[in-house]
Design a protein around this motif. Structure first.
Motif, PDB file in Angstrom:
ATOM      1  N   ASP A 248       0.827  -1.205   0.000  1.00 27.51           N
ATOM      2  CA  ASP A 248       0.000   0.000   0.000  1.00 27.51           C
ATOM      3  C   ASP A 248       0.866   1.263   0.000  1.00 27.51           C
ATOM      4  O   ASP A 248       1.804   1.393   0.787  1.00 27.51           O
ATOM      5  CB  ASP A 248      -0.899   0.020   1.236  1.00 27.51           C
ATOM      6  CG  ASP A 248      -2.005  -1.023   1.183  1.00 27.51           C
ATOM      7  OD1 ASP A 248      -2.289  -1.516   0.073  1.00 27.51           O
ATOM      8  OD2 ASP A 248      -2.564  -1.353   2.252  1.00 27.51           O
ATOM      9  N   GLY A 249       0.521   2.174  -0.905  1.00 27.04           N
ATOM     10  CA  GLY A 249       1.164   3.474  -0.936  1.00 27.04           C
ATOM     11  C   GLY A 249       2.452   3.545  -1.732  1.00 27.04           C
ATOM     12  O   GLY A 249       2.988   4.641  -1.934  1.00 27.04           O
ATOM     13  N   PHE A 250       2.954   2.403  -2.183  1.00 28.86           N
ATOM     14  CA  PHE A 250       4.223   2.417  -2.897  1.00 28.86           C
ATOM     15  C   PHE A 250       4.068   3.012  -4.287  1.00 28.86           C
ATOM     16  O   PHE A 250       3.164   2.646  -5.042  1.00 28.86           O
ATOM     17  CB  PHE A 250       4.787   0.992  -3.007  1.00 28.86           C
ATOM     18  CG  PHE A 250       5.995   0.893  -3.894  1.00 28.86           C
ATOM     19  CD1 PHE A 250       7.170   1.548  -3.555  1.00 28.86           C
ATOM     20  CD2 PHE A 250       5.953   0.157  -5.068  1.00 28.86           C
ATOM     21  CE1 PHE A 250       8.288   1.469  -4.373  1.00 28.86           C
ATOM     22  CE2 PHE A 250       7.065   0.060  -5.888  1.00 28.86           C
ATOM     23  CZ  PHE A 250       8.235   0.726  -5.545  1.00 28.86           C
ATOM     24  N   LEU A 251       4.964   3.944  -4.630  1.00 25.94           N
ATOM     25  CA  LEU A 251       5.026   4.526  -5.963  1.00 25.94           C
ATOM     26  C   LEU A 251       6.380   4.212  -6.573  1.00 25.94           C
ATOM     27  O   LEU A 251       7.421   4.425  -5.937  1.00 25.94           O
ATOM     28  CB  LEU A 251       4.830   6.043  -5.912  1.00 25.94           C
ATOM     29  CG  LEU A 251       3.448   6.558  -5.537  1.00 25.94           C
ATOM     30  CD1 LEU A 251       3.483   8.082  -5.427  1.00 25.94           C
ATOM     31  CD2 LEU A 251       2.410   6.122  -6.552  1.00 25.94           C
TER      32      LEU A 251
ATOM     33  N   TRP B 153      11.534   5.604  -0.048  1.00 34.73           N
ATOM     34  CA  TRP B 153      10.140   5.533   0.414  1.00 34.73           C
ATOM     35  C   TRP B 153      10.071   4.643   1.639  1.00 34.73           C
ATOM     36  O   TRP B 153      10.819   3.666   1.750  1.00 34.73           O
ATOM     37  CB  TRP B 153       9.267   4.956  -0.708  1.00 34.73           C
ATOM     38  CG  TRP B 153       7.823   4.775  -0.350  1.00 34.73           C
ATOM     39  CD1 TRP B 153       6.838   5.726  -0.395  1.00 34.73           C
ATOM     40  CD2 TRP B 153       7.192   3.562   0.094  1.00 34.73           C
ATOM     41  NE1 TRP B 153       5.636   5.177  -0.009  1.00 34.73           N
ATOM     42  CE2 TRP B 153       5.825   3.858   0.300  1.00 34.73           C
ATOM     43  CE3 TRP B 153       7.649   2.271   0.334  1.00 34.73           C
ATOM     44  CZ2 TRP B 153       4.905   2.896   0.742  1.00 34.73           C
ATOM     45  CZ3 TRP B 153       6.752   1.312   0.779  1.00 34.73           C
ATOM     46  CH2 TRP B 153       5.396   1.621   0.970  1.00 34.73           C
ATOM     47  N   ARG B 154       9.176   4.959   2.545  1.00 33.31           N
ATOM     48  CA  ARG B 154       8.992   4.154   3.748  1.00 33.31           C
ATOM     49  C   ARG B 154       7.513   3.845   3.950  1.00 33.31           C
ATOM     50  O   ARG B 154       6.676   4.747   3.978  1.00 33.31           O
ATOM     51  CB  ARG B 154       9.540   4.890   4.977  1.00 33.31           C
ATOM     52  CG  ARG B 154       9.484   4.082   6.256  1.00 33.31           C
ATOM     53  CD  ARG B 154      10.175   4.835   7.389  1.00 33.31           C
ATOM     54  NE  ARG B 154      11.599   5.000   7.103  1.00 33.31           N
ATOM     55  CZ  ARG B 154      12.499   4.063   7.381  1.00 33.31           C
ATOM     56  NH1 ARG B 154      12.140   2.916   7.911  1.00 33.31           N
ATOM     57  NH2 ARG B 154      13.774   4.277   7.104  1.00 33.31           N
ATOM     58  N   GLY B 155       7.190   2.564   4.064  1.00 28.94           N
ATOM     59  CA  GLY B 155       5.832   2.130   4.353  1.00 28.94           C
ATOM     60  C   GLY B 155       5.729   1.677   5.798  1.00 28.94           C
ATOM     61  O   GLY B 155       6.611   1.924   6.620  1.00 28.94           O
ATOM     62  N   THR B 156       4.646   0.980   6.125  1.00 29.45           N
ATOM     63  CA  THR B 156       4.434   0.560   7.505  1.00 29.45           C
ATOM     64  C   THR B 156       5.417  -0.514   7.945  1.00 29.45           C
ATOM     65  O   THR B 156       5.780  -0.595   9.120  1.00 29.45           O
ATOM     66  CB  THR B 156       3.003   0.041   7.698  1.00 29.45           C
ATOM     67  OG1 THR B 156       2.765  -1.031   6.770  1.00 29.45           O
ATOM     68  CG2 THR B 156       1.991   1.144   7.476  1.00 29.45           C
TER      69      THR B 156
ATOM     70  N   ALA C 224       4.356   7.836 -12.282  1.00 28.41           N
ATOM     71  CA  ALA C 224       4.640   8.165 -10.886  1.00 28.41           C
ATOM     72  C   ALA C 224       5.470   9.441 -10.791  1.00 28.41           C
ATOM     73  O   ALA C 224       5.236  10.296  -9.923  1.00 28.41           O
ATOM     74  CB  ALA C 224       5.369   7.000 -10.216  1.00 28.41           C
TER      75      ALA C 224
END
Length: 270
Positions: free
Chosen positions: A163-166, A172-175, A250
């Motif tokens: 989720d949220g990755f572009l 980039w940092r996700g959960t 993106a």
């Protein structure tokens, strides 16, 4: 975020060497170097002596066909899922300790601006992204083409499930995962100031012409030669990637195509 003195990823370095071929002098030098830079890490090499290839139809089939790179593709996921740690390709030159990164649940970087890399992967045991990738090898091995590099598979998985990755080439940092730019693990930054590692793309799994090898070696010896050569290659790689349209969308801030493409031919292993 956990503190650096409470690592989530264990201090274990995994490498793979299947096929019993002779390692190059460069690979042996990188092996000695990573043990010098990471003296407090456990170092494990996986090969035919400590992996039961018969436990997986995919492993057995690829090994019998001499597709040793694809054997390594699955084994790295197996060991990261089972015990966690950091996987390194044998042609990765380690420049400084990974310890500041061990508070992540998983980390990797871009190989090109439009493709994630798999030469350096850190993960805690049981990470869900590693599990999902490994499930494909275990349950649906027919979906994996030996003509497609595993970094395309990793990129497609992130686009579909994280989720949220572009796919824009930026950190980039996700959960539960951190992605770093291409000069963190793969390509030299200016004077190598930002690198944890540099990937030298030795392609031990295929033969390379002597002339091409000689040219690459000469470039690498020139002041800033490798840095400038890699900048050129990174620009060229965008046109070869099956994710070119998604990457460009993106970067432009527009809606990407509805389904992340993983072309049958894929982007070439380099």
């Amino acid at each position: 975020m956990p503190q650096e003195d409470q690592p989530i990823i264990p201090k274990i370095v995994h490498t793979c060497w299947f096929g019993g071929g002779r390692k190059s002098a460069k690979m042996l030098r990188f092996e000695r170097l990573r043990k010098q830079v990471l003296p407090d890490y456990e170092h494990v090499e996986w090969n035919e002596r400590n992996i039961d290839l018969a436990e997986s139809p995919f492993l057995e089939r690829c090994h019998r066909a001499g597709h040793f790179a694809h054997v390594s593709d699955m084994v790295r996921l197996m060991k990261l899922f089972e015990v966690g740690g950091i996987y390194l390709d044998t042609d990765v030159q380690v420049l400084r300790s990974f310890t500041p990164l061990l508070s992540n649940e998983m980390f990797l970087g871009y190989m090109w601006d439009c493709n994630l890399g798999t030469a350096v992967i850190g993960a805690r045991a049981g990470h869900p992204v590693i599990r999902d990738l490994l499930d494909t090898y275990v349950d649906r091995p027919g979906e994996i083409s030996t003509d497609v590099p595993n970094n395309d598979m990793m990129t497609a998985a992130f686009l579909a499930k994280v989720d949220g990755f572009l796919l824009d080439g930026r950190a980039w940092r996700g959960t539960n995962v951190a992605i770093y730019d291409k000069t963190t693990f793969e390509h030299p930054s200016f004077l190598w100031r930002r690198n944890y590692t540099v990937h030298h793309f030795s392609a031990s799994w295929k033969a390379e012409g002597r002339a091409k090898s000689a040219v690459k070696a000469l470039i690498a010896r020139l002041p800033l030669g490798l840095y400038l050569y890699r900048k050129y290659i990174c620009e060229k790689s965008i046109g070869l990637s099956p994710f070119k349209e998604i990457y460009e969308a993106a970067r432009a801030g527009s809606a990407p195509p509805r389904h992340p493409s993983q072309a049958a031919g894929g982007s070439p292993r380099r």
